[in-house]
Scaffold this active site. Structure first.
Site, short mmCIF file in Angstrom:
data_model
loop_
_atom_site.label_atom_id
_atom_site.label_comp_id
_atom_site.label_asym_id
_atom_site.label_seq_id
_atom_site.Cartn_x
_atom_site.Cartn_y
_atom_site.Cartn_z
N GLU A 160 39.38 53.12 33.10
CA GLU A 160 38.49 51.98 33.59
C GLU A 160 38.74 51.88 35.06
O GLU A 160 39.83 51.34 35.24
CB GLU A 160 39.03 50.74 32.73
CG GLU A 160 38.05 49.59 32.88
CD GLU A 160 38.22 48.75 34.10
OE1 GLU A 160 37.80 49.23 35.05
OE2 GLU A 160 38.73 47.72 34.18
N GLU A 199 36.41 50.19 46.09
CA GLU A 199 38.04 50.72 45.62
C GLU A 199 38.18 52.29 45.59
O GLU A 199 39.10 52.87 45.58
CB GLU A 199 38.55 49.95 44.76
CG GLU A 199 38.70 48.37 45.23
CD GLU A 199 39.59 47.40 44.15
OE1 GLU A 199 40.04 47.89 43.20
OE2 GLU A 199 39.75 46.27 44.30
#
Ligand code: SAM
Length: 417
Positions: free
Chosen positions: A195, A204
Protein backbone atom coordinates in the site's frame (compact mmCIF):
# COMPACT_ATOMS: atom_id res chain seq x y z
CA UNK A 1 5.20 57.86 2.44
CA UNK A 2 7.73 56.61 4.94
CA UNK A 3 6.51 52.99 4.49
CA UNK A 4 6.74 53.34 0.71
CA UNK A 5 10.30 54.55 1.03
CA UNK A 6 11.14 51.66 3.33
CA UNK A 7 9.53 49.29 0.82
CA UNK A 8 11.58 50.74 -2.02
CA UNK A 9 14.75 50.46 0.06
CA UNK A 10 13.90 46.87 0.94
CA UNK A 11 13.41 46.04 -2.72
CA UNK A 12 16.78 47.51 -3.57
CA UNK A 13 18.36 45.36 -0.84
CA UNK A 14 16.70 42.14 -2.04
CA UNK A 15 19.48 39.89 -3.28
CA UNK A 16 19.31 38.58 -6.81
CA UNK A 17 18.48 34.89 -6.41
CA UNK A 18 18.60 31.87 -8.68
CA UNK A 19 15.40 29.96 -9.33
CA UNK A 20 14.59 26.99 -11.51
CA UNK A 21 11.48 26.55 -13.69
CA UNK A 22 9.21 23.77 -12.43
CA UNK A 23 6.84 23.98 -15.40
CA UNK A 24 6.79 25.44 -18.88
CA UNK A 25 5.52 29.00 -19.01
CA UNK A 26 4.44 30.65 -22.22
CA UNK A 27 4.29 34.45 -22.06
CA UNK A 28 0.94 35.97 -22.98
CA UNK A 29 2.00 39.64 -22.55
CA UNK A 30 4.94 41.59 -23.99
CA UNK A 31 6.43 42.22 -20.54
CA UNK A 32 6.45 38.52 -19.59
CA UNK A 33 9.26 36.01 -20.04
CA UNK A 34 8.76 32.50 -21.45
CA UNK A 35 10.77 29.62 -20.03
CA UNK A 36 10.70 25.85 -19.84
CA UNK A 37 11.01 23.34 -17.01
CA UNK A 38 14.55 23.22 -15.70
CA UNK A 39 15.59 26.70 -16.95
CA UNK A 40 17.65 28.63 -14.39
CA UNK A 41 16.24 32.12 -13.92
CA UNK A 42 17.72 35.06 -11.98
CA UNK A 43 15.01 36.82 -9.99
CA UNK A 44 15.82 40.53 -9.61
CA UNK A 45 12.63 41.72 -7.96
CA UNK A 46 9.73 39.98 -6.23
CA UNK A 47 7.39 42.66 -7.55
CA UNK A 48 4.15 41.11 -6.25
CA UNK A 49 3.28 37.77 -4.64
CA UNK A 50 2.33 36.40 -8.09
CA UNK A 51 4.76 38.05 -10.52
CA UNK A 52 8.51 38.41 -10.27
CA UNK A 53 10.92 40.31 -12.50
CA UNK A 54 13.43 37.82 -13.81
CA UNK A 55 16.21 37.30 -16.32
CA UNK A 56 16.96 34.39 -18.60
CA UNK A 57 19.81 34.41 -21.16
CA UNK A 58 19.98 38.22 -20.96
CA UNK A 59 16.23 38.70 -21.56
CA UNK A 60 14.06 40.26 -18.83
CA UNK A 61 10.37 39.91 -18.05
CA UNK A 62 7.76 38.96 -15.47
CA UNK A 63 7.43 35.30 -14.50
CA UNK A 64 4.70 33.67 -12.36
CA UNK A 65 6.23 32.92 -8.96
CA UNK A 66 4.41 29.56 -8.68
CA UNK A 67 6.25 28.27 -11.77
CA UNK A 68 9.70 28.50 -10.19
CA UNK A 69 11.38 27.13 -7.10
CA UNK A 70 14.64 28.10 -5.38
CA UNK A 71 17.67 26.61 -7.00
CA UNK A 72 19.41 24.25 -4.60
CA UNK A 73 22.57 22.46 -5.60
CA UNK A 74 22.09 18.71 -5.18
CA UNK A 75 25.27 18.40 -3.16
CA UNK A 76 23.79 20.81 -0.56
CA UNK A 77 20.97 18.36 0.14
CA UNK A 78 21.81 15.82 2.82
CA UNK A 79 18.60 13.92 2.85
CA UNK A 80 16.82 14.26 -0.48
CA UNK A 81 14.42 11.50 0.61
CA UNK A 82 13.82 13.01 4.09
CA UNK A 83 13.88 9.44 5.39
CA UNK A 84 14.36 10.39 9.02
CA UNK A 85 11.19 12.45 9.00
CA UNK A 86 9.32 10.02 6.75
CA UNK A 87 10.08 6.76 8.59
CA UNK A 88 9.89 8.62 11.90
CA UNK A 89 6.25 9.44 11.19
CA UNK A 90 5.47 5.74 10.62
CA UNK A 91 7.20 4.85 13.88
CA UNK A 92 4.30 6.05 16.01
CA UNK A 93 0.67 4.99 15.92
CA UNK A 94 -1.01 8.13 14.55
CA UNK A 95 -0.70 7.26 10.85
CA UNK A 96 -1.36 3.55 11.44
CA UNK A 97 -4.54 4.39 13.32
CA UNK A 98 -5.65 6.57 10.41
CA UNK A 99 -4.86 3.85 7.86
CA UNK A 100 -6.34 0.94 9.78
CA UNK A 101 -9.49 2.96 10.57
CA UNK A 102 -9.93 3.51 6.84
CA UNK A 103 -12.22 0.57 6.09
CA UNK A 104 -12.62 0.96 2.32
CA UNK A 105 -8.81 0.88 2.02
CA UNK A 106 -8.05 -1.92 4.47
CA UNK A 107 -11.01 -4.08 3.50
CA UNK A 108 -10.07 -3.91 -0.17
CA UNK A 109 -6.70 -5.48 0.66
CA UNK A 110 -8.45 -8.12 2.79
CA UNK A 111 -10.88 -8.84 -0.05
CA UNK A 112 -8.00 -9.20 -2.52
CA UNK A 113 -6.36 -11.81 -0.27
CA UNK A 114 -9.65 -13.58 0.38
CA UNK A 115 -10.73 -13.80 -3.24
CA UNK A 116 -7.27 -15.12 -4.23
CA UNK A 117 -6.84 -17.48 -1.27
CA UNK A 118 -6.74 -20.67 -3.34
CA UNK A 119 -4.07 -19.34 -5.67
CA UNK A 120 -2.00 -18.02 -2.77
CA UNK A 121 -1.53 -21.52 -1.40
CA UNK A 122 2.17 -22.43 -1.32
CA UNK A 123 3.22 -19.04 -2.78
CA UNK A 124 5.77 -16.63 -1.36
CA UNK A 125 4.50 -13.09 -0.74
CA UNK A 126 6.34 -9.86 0.02
CA UNK A 127 4.36 -7.19 1.89
CA UNK A 128 6.46 -4.10 1.21
CA UNK A 129 6.01 -1.42 3.87
CA UNK A 130 3.98 -3.71 6.08
CA UNK A 131 3.48 -1.15 8.87
CA UNK A 132 1.62 -2.99 11.62
CA UNK A 133 1.62 -6.09 9.39
CA UNK A 134 -2.07 -5.97 8.58
CA UNK A 135 -1.78 -7.25 4.99
CA UNK A 136 0.72 -9.95 5.99
CA UNK A 137 -1.67 -11.09 8.72
CA UNK A 138 -4.56 -11.20 6.23
CA UNK A 139 -2.40 -13.40 3.99
CA UNK A 140 -1.39 -15.76 6.83
CA UNK A 141 -4.89 -15.97 8.32
CA UNK A 142 -7.06 -16.12 5.20
CA UNK A 143 -4.82 -18.10 2.84
CA UNK A 144 -2.01 -20.63 3.13
CA UNK A 145 1.06 -19.01 1.60
CA UNK A 146 4.41 -20.78 2.00
CA UNK A 147 5.92 -17.60 3.47
CA UNK A 148 5.24 -13.91 3.85
CA UNK A 149 8.16 -11.47 4.00
CA UNK A 150 6.90 -8.43 5.87
CA UNK A 151 9.30 -5.56 5.16
CA UNK A 152 9.21 -2.37 7.22
CA UNK A 153 11.83 0.35 7.60
CA UNK A 154 10.25 2.33 10.44
CA UNK A 155 10.67 1.51 14.13
CA UNK A 156 7.12 0.07 13.96
CA UNK A 157 8.77 -3.16 12.69
CA UNK A 158 9.61 -4.07 16.32
CA UNK A 159 5.92 -3.93 17.25
CA UNK A 160 4.99 -5.82 14.08
CA UNK A 161 7.08 -8.82 15.19
CA UNK A 162 5.13 -8.89 18.44
CA UNK A 163 1.80 -8.59 16.60
CA UNK A 164 2.72 -11.47 14.28
CA UNK A 165 3.53 -13.73 17.24
CA UNK A 166 0.46 -12.68 19.24
CA UNK A 167 -1.70 -13.62 16.29
CA UNK A 168 -0.01 -16.98 15.89
CA UNK A 169 1.43 -16.25 12.44
CA UNK A 170 5.16 -16.46 13.24
CA UNK A 171 5.67 -19.68 11.30
CA UNK A 172 4.52 -18.00 8.08
CA UNK A 173 5.27 -14.29 8.48
CA UNK A 174 8.87 -13.10 8.91
CA UNK A 175 9.41 -9.42 9.65
CA UNK A 176 12.44 -7.77 8.02
CA UNK A 177 13.33 -4.42 9.53
CA UNK A 178 15.01 -2.01 7.13
CA UNK A 179 14.62 -0.25 3.80
CA UNK A 180 13.78 -2.78 1.11
CA UNK A 181 16.54 -1.22 -0.99
CA UNK A 182 19.12 -2.42 1.53
CA UNK A 183 17.73 -5.77 2.68
CA UNK A 184 18.73 -9.28 1.72
CA UNK A 185 15.63 -11.48 1.64
CA UNK A 186 15.71 -15.31 1.63
CA UNK A 187 14.72 -15.41 -2.05
CA UNK A 188 12.41 -14.17 -4.79
CA UNK A 189 8.66 -13.86 -4.33
CA UNK A 190 5.55 -14.79 -6.33
CA UNK A 191 3.46 -11.82 -5.20
CA UNK A 192 4.54 -8.30 -4.21
CA UNK A 193 1.78 -6.51 -2.33
CA UNK A 194 2.09 -2.97 -1.03
CA UNK A 195 0.00 0.00 0.00
CA UNK A 196 2.25 2.74 -1.38
CA UNK A 197 -0.19 5.35 -2.71
CA UNK A 198 -0.02 9.00 -1.69
CA UNK A 199 -1.99 12.12 -2.43
CA UNK A 200 -2.49 12.54 -6.18
CA UNK A 201 -1.29 8.92 -6.35
CA UNK A 202 2.44 9.58 -6.39
CA UNK A 203 3.23 12.09 -3.64
CA UNK A 204 5.98 10.76 -1.33
CA UNK A 205 7.14 8.47 -4.17
CA UNK A 206 7.16 5.26 -2.16
CA UNK A 207 6.31 3.79 -5.56
CA UNK A 208 10.01 4.02 -6.46
CA UNK A 209 10.87 1.54 -3.67
CA UNK A 210 8.11 -0.75 -4.92
CA UNK A 211 9.48 -0.74 -8.47
CA UNK A 212 12.98 -1.35 -7.20
CA UNK A 213 11.77 -4.28 -5.08
CA UNK A 214 9.86 -5.64 -8.08
CA UNK A 215 12.96 -5.61 -10.26
CA UNK A 216 15.09 -7.22 -7.55
CA UNK A 217 12.72 -9.66 -5.84
CA UNK A 218 9.71 -10.54 -7.99
CA UNK A 219 9.93 -13.84 -9.87
CA UNK A 220 9.46 -13.79 -13.63
CA UNK A 221 5.69 -13.70 -14.23
CA UNK A 222 5.00 -12.79 -10.58
CA UNK A 223 2.07 -10.61 -9.52
CA UNK A 224 2.08 -6.98 -8.38
CA UNK A 225 -0.74 -5.83 -6.09
CA UNK A 226 -1.90 -3.23 -6.99
CA UNK A 227 -1.37 -4.29 -10.59
CA UNK A 228 -2.37 -0.91 -12.03
CA UNK A 229 -3.17 2.59 -10.83
CA UNK A 230 -4.89 5.65 -12.24
CA UNK A 231 -5.03 9.36 -11.43
CA UNK A 232 -8.44 10.94 -12.01
CA UNK A 233 -9.41 14.57 -12.45
CA UNK A 234 -12.63 16.54 -12.64
CA UNK A 235 -13.46 20.26 -12.94
CA UNK A 236 -15.43 21.18 -9.84
CA UNK A 237 -17.17 23.79 -7.77
CA UNK A 238 -15.70 24.62 -4.37
CA UNK A 239 -17.98 27.46 -3.33
CA UNK A 240 -17.45 27.08 0.39
CA UNK A 241 -13.65 26.99 0.08
CA UNK A 242 -13.72 30.10 -2.13
CA UNK A 243 -16.07 31.92 0.20
CA UNK A 244 -14.08 31.11 3.36
CA UNK A 245 -10.64 31.94 1.94
CA UNK A 246 -11.27 34.73 -0.63
CA UNK A 247 -14.72 36.32 -0.39
CA UNK A 248 -14.11 36.68 3.36
CA UNK A 249 -11.66 39.56 2.70
CA UNK A 250 -14.21 41.68 0.84
CA UNK A 251 -15.89 43.27 3.84
CA UNK A 252 -15.17 41.63 7.20
CA UNK A 253 -16.91 43.58 10.00
CA UNK A 254 -18.01 46.16 7.42
CA UNK A 255 -14.40 47.12 6.60
CA UNK A 256 -12.75 47.07 3.20
CA UNK A 257 -10.02 44.40 3.35
CA UNK A 258 -10.32 43.57 -0.33
CA UNK A 259 -6.70 44.49 -1.10
CA UNK A 260 -5.74 41.29 0.78
CA UNK A 261 -7.55 39.09 -1.73
CA UNK A 262 -4.53 38.58 -3.99
CA UNK A 263 -2.37 37.73 -0.98
CA UNK A 264 -5.01 35.26 0.21
CA UNK A 265 -5.19 33.63 -3.19
CA UNK A 266 -1.39 33.23 -3.18
CA UNK A 267 -1.28 31.94 0.38
CA UNK A 268 -4.21 29.54 0.24
CA UNK A 269 -4.42 28.46 -3.40
CA UNK A 270 -0.85 28.19 -4.65
CA UNK A 271 -0.47 24.67 -3.20
CA UNK A 272 -2.98 21.82 -3.45
CA UNK A 273 -5.44 21.35 -0.63
CA UNK A 274 -5.18 17.78 0.66
CA UNK A 275 -8.02 15.96 2.41
CA UNK A 276 -10.73 17.90 0.64
CA UNK A 277 -14.05 16.14 1.02
CA UNK A 278 -15.96 16.89 -2.11
CA UNK A 279 -19.56 16.03 -2.81
CA UNK A 280 -20.41 14.21 -6.05
CA UNK A 281 -22.68 17.14 -6.97
CA UNK A 282 -19.63 19.47 -6.97
CA UNK A 283 -18.39 17.73 -10.13
CA UNK A 284 -19.19 19.80 -13.21
CA UNK A 285 -18.46 16.91 -15.52
CA UNK A 286 -17.85 13.18 -15.53
CA UNK A 287 -14.33 12.49 -14.15
CA UNK A 288 -11.57 11.40 -16.45
CA UNK A 289 -8.51 9.15 -15.87
CA UNK A 290 -5.60 11.35 -16.86
CA UNK A 291 -2.82 8.88 -16.06
CA UNK A 292 -2.77 5.10 -15.93
CA UNK A 293 0.20 3.15 -14.66
CA UNK A 294 0.85 -0.53 -15.28
CA UNK A 295 2.75 -1.71 -12.20
CA UNK A 296 4.33 -4.60 -14.11
CA UNK A 297 5.90 -2.45 -16.80
CA UNK A 298 6.33 1.01 -15.22
CA UNK A 299 9.99 2.03 -14.94
CA UNK A 300 11.59 4.30 -12.32
CA UNK A 301 12.76 6.94 -14.86
CA UNK A 302 9.14 7.19 -16.12
CA UNK A 303 8.29 8.81 -12.78
CA UNK A 304 10.33 11.95 -13.52
CA UNK A 305 7.79 13.44 -15.91
CA UNK A 306 4.31 12.08 -16.49
CA UNK A 307 1.85 13.69 -18.84
CA UNK A 308 -1.87 13.18 -19.19
CA UNK A 309 -4.61 14.72 -21.29
CA UNK A 310 -8.23 15.47 -20.58
CA UNK A 311 -11.34 16.56 -22.41
CA UNK A 312 -14.38 17.24 -20.23
CA UNK A 313 -17.87 18.04 -21.40
CA UNK A 314 -19.58 20.26 -18.85
CA UNK A 315 -22.70 18.42 -17.69
CA UNK A 316 -24.20 21.16 -15.57
CA UNK A 317 -23.69 24.91 -15.48
CA UNK A 318 -21.77 26.16 -12.47
CA UNK A 319 -18.70 27.95 -11.22
CA UNK A 320 -15.44 26.28 -12.10
CA UNK A 321 -13.35 26.93 -8.98
CA UNK A 322 -10.72 24.32 -9.69
CA UNK A 323 -9.93 20.70 -10.32
CA UNK A 324 -10.29 17.81 -7.90
CA UNK A 325 -7.87 14.90 -8.15
CA UNK A 326 -7.83 11.41 -6.64
CA UNK A 327 -6.62 7.94 -7.55
CA UNK A 328 -7.80 4.38 -7.97
CA UNK A 329 -5.82 1.13 -7.90
CA UNK A 330 -6.71 -2.23 -9.39
CA UNK A 331 -5.82 -5.72 -8.22
CA UNK A 332 -5.71 -8.31 -10.96
CA UNK A 333 -6.68 -11.84 -9.94
CA UNK A 334 -4.01 -14.53 -9.67
CA UNK A 335 -6.11 -16.84 -11.79
CA UNK A 336 -7.15 -15.58 -15.18
CA UNK A 337 -10.89 -15.86 -14.60
CA UNK A 338 -11.12 -14.17 -11.20
CA UNK A 339 -12.45 -10.60 -10.85
CA UNK A 340 -10.21 -7.55 -10.83
CA UNK A 341 -10.85 -5.71 -7.57
CA UNK A 342 -10.58 -1.94 -7.20
CA UNK A 343 -10.00 0.68 -4.53
CA UNK A 344 -11.34 4.00 -5.77
CA UNK A 345 -10.79 7.12 -3.65
CA UNK A 346 -13.09 9.33 -5.75
CA UNK A 347 -16.16 11.28 -4.61
CA UNK A 348 -18.56 8.66 -6.00
CA UNK A 349 -17.09 5.98 -3.72
CA UNK A 350 -16.93 5.49 0.06
CA UNK A 351 -14.69 8.07 1.71
CA UNK A 352 -11.10 7.03 2.44
CA UNK A 353 -8.50 8.79 4.60
CA UNK A 354 -6.97 10.32 1.45
CA UNK A 355 -10.31 12.04 0.62
CA UNK A 356 -9.68 14.18 -2.51
CA UNK A 357 -7.10 16.82 -3.48
CA UNK A 358 -8.35 20.25 -4.50
CA UNK A 359 -6.43 22.41 -6.99
CA UNK A 360 -7.97 25.89 -6.88
CA UNK A 361 -7.77 28.32 -9.82
CA UNK A 362 -6.68 31.90 -9.19
CA UNK A 363 -10.00 33.20 -10.51
CA UNK A 364 -13.17 31.14 -10.90
CA UNK A 365 -14.84 30.89 -14.31
CA UNK A 366 -18.53 30.27 -14.96
CA UNK A 367 -19.12 27.27 -17.22
CA UNK A 368 -22.28 26.48 -19.15
CA UNK A 369 -23.68 23.05 -19.76
CA UNK A 370 -22.24 21.71 -23.01
CA UNK A 371 -19.00 23.75 -22.83
CA UNK A 372 -15.84 21.76 -23.33
CA UNK A 373 -12.76 21.92 -21.14
CA UNK A 374 -9.71 20.25 -22.62
CA UNK A 375 -6.05 20.32 -21.76
CA UNK A 376 -3.22 18.50 -20.12
CA UNK A 377 -1.68 17.74 -16.77
CA UNK A 378 2.02 17.34 -16.12
CA UNK A 379 3.53 15.74 -13.04
CA UNK A 380 7.09 16.84 -12.71
CA UNK A 381 9.07 15.16 -9.94
CA UNK A 382 11.34 17.45 -7.94
CA UNK A 383 14.90 16.64 -9.09
CA UNK A 384 16.28 17.44 -5.62
CA UNK A 385 13.58 16.57 -3.08
CA UNK A 386 12.67 13.10 -4.25
CA UNK A 387 9.35 12.75 -2.43
CA UNK A 388 7.96 15.97 -3.96
CA UNK A 389 6.53 16.97 -7.32
CA UNK A 390 4.89 19.86 -9.16
CA UNK A 391 1.59 19.40 -10.83
CA UNK A 392 0.92 21.72 -13.81
CA UNK A 393 -2.39 22.15 -15.54
CA UNK A 394 -3.06 23.81 -18.89
CA UNK A 395 -6.60 24.12 -20.19
CA UNK A 396 -8.83 25.63 -22.85
CA UNK A 397 -12.53 26.32 -22.42
CA UNK A 398 -14.69 26.32 -25.54
CA UNK A 399 -18.12 27.79 -25.15
CA UNK A 400 -21.32 26.44 -26.66
CA UNK A 401 -22.92 29.89 -26.42
CA UNK A 402 -20.34 31.53 -28.64
CA UNK A 403 -18.37 29.26 -30.98
CA UNK A 404 -15.66 31.95 -31.36
CA UNK A 405 -15.06 32.25 -27.60
CA UNK A 406 -12.20 30.27 -26.19
CA UNK A 407 -10.46 30.90 -22.87
CA UNK A 408 -7.15 29.42 -21.85
CA UNK A 409 -5.56 29.05 -18.43
CA UNK A 410 -2.62 27.46 -16.72
CA UNK A 411 -1.44 26.94 -13.19
CA UNK A 412 1.31 25.01 -11.41
CA UNK A 413 1.01 23.54 -7.93
CA UNK A 414 4.13 22.53 -6.00
CA UNK A 415 3.55 19.53 -3.72
CA UNK A 416 5.20 20.70 -1.48
CA UNK A 417 8.64 21.61 -2.79
C1 SAM B 1 1.18 3.67 3.63
S1 SAM B 1 2.00 2.74 4.86
C2 SAM B 1 1.20 1.18 4.76
C3 SAM B 1 1.30 0.34 6.02
C4 SAM B 1 0.59 -1.00 6.00
N1 SAM B 1 0.96 -1.78 4.84
C5 SAM B 1 -0.90 -0.83 6.01
O1 SAM B 1 -1.52 -1.10 4.99
O2 SAM B 1 -1.45 -0.41 7.02
C6 SAM B 1 3.54 2.49 4.08
C7 SAM B 1 4.59 1.84 4.97
O3 SAM B 1 5.72 1.52 4.17
C8 SAM B 1 6.91 1.77 4.87
N2 SAM B 1 7.94 2.00 3.85
C9 SAM B 1 7.97 2.99 2.94
N3 SAM B 1 9.05 2.89 2.15
C10 SAM B 1 9.72 1.78 2.55
C11 SAM B 1 10.93 1.16 2.14
N4 SAM B 1 11.64 1.66 1.14
N5 SAM B 1 11.34 0.05 2.78
C12 SAM B 1 10.61 -0.45 3.81
N6 SAM B 1 9.48 0.10 4.28
C13 SAM B 1 9.03 1.20 3.65
C14 SAM B 1 6.56 2.99 5.74
O4 SAM B 1 7.41 3.08 6.87
C15 SAM B 1 5.10 2.69 6.10
O5 SAM B 1 4.99 2.00 7.31
Amino acid sequence: VIMEEVDEDLKKCQPVEDFVGVADFCATEDNQLSFTTGDRLRVHDRTSPEWWWAELYGLFGYVPSSYVRPCIDEEDVDDAWQDEEYFGSYGSLKLHLEMLSDKPRTETYREVVLSNRHCLEGRVVMDLGCGTGIISLFCARLAEPAAVYAVEASPMADQTRELVTRNGCQSVVSVFKGRVEELALPGKVDVLVSEWMGNCLLFEFMVESVLLARDRWLKEGGMMWPSSAALSLVPCQAEEEYRRKIVFWEKPYGLDFSCLKSLAQKEFFSKPKFSHEMKPEDCLSAPCDVLTLDMHSLQIPDLEKLKGEFCFRVEKSGTFHGFAAWFSVQFQSLDEVGPTLELNTGPHHPLTHWKQTLLMLDSPVFLHQGDSLSGMILLHRNPVWRRHMTLSLHWTIRSTQDSEACKTGQKSFPMWR
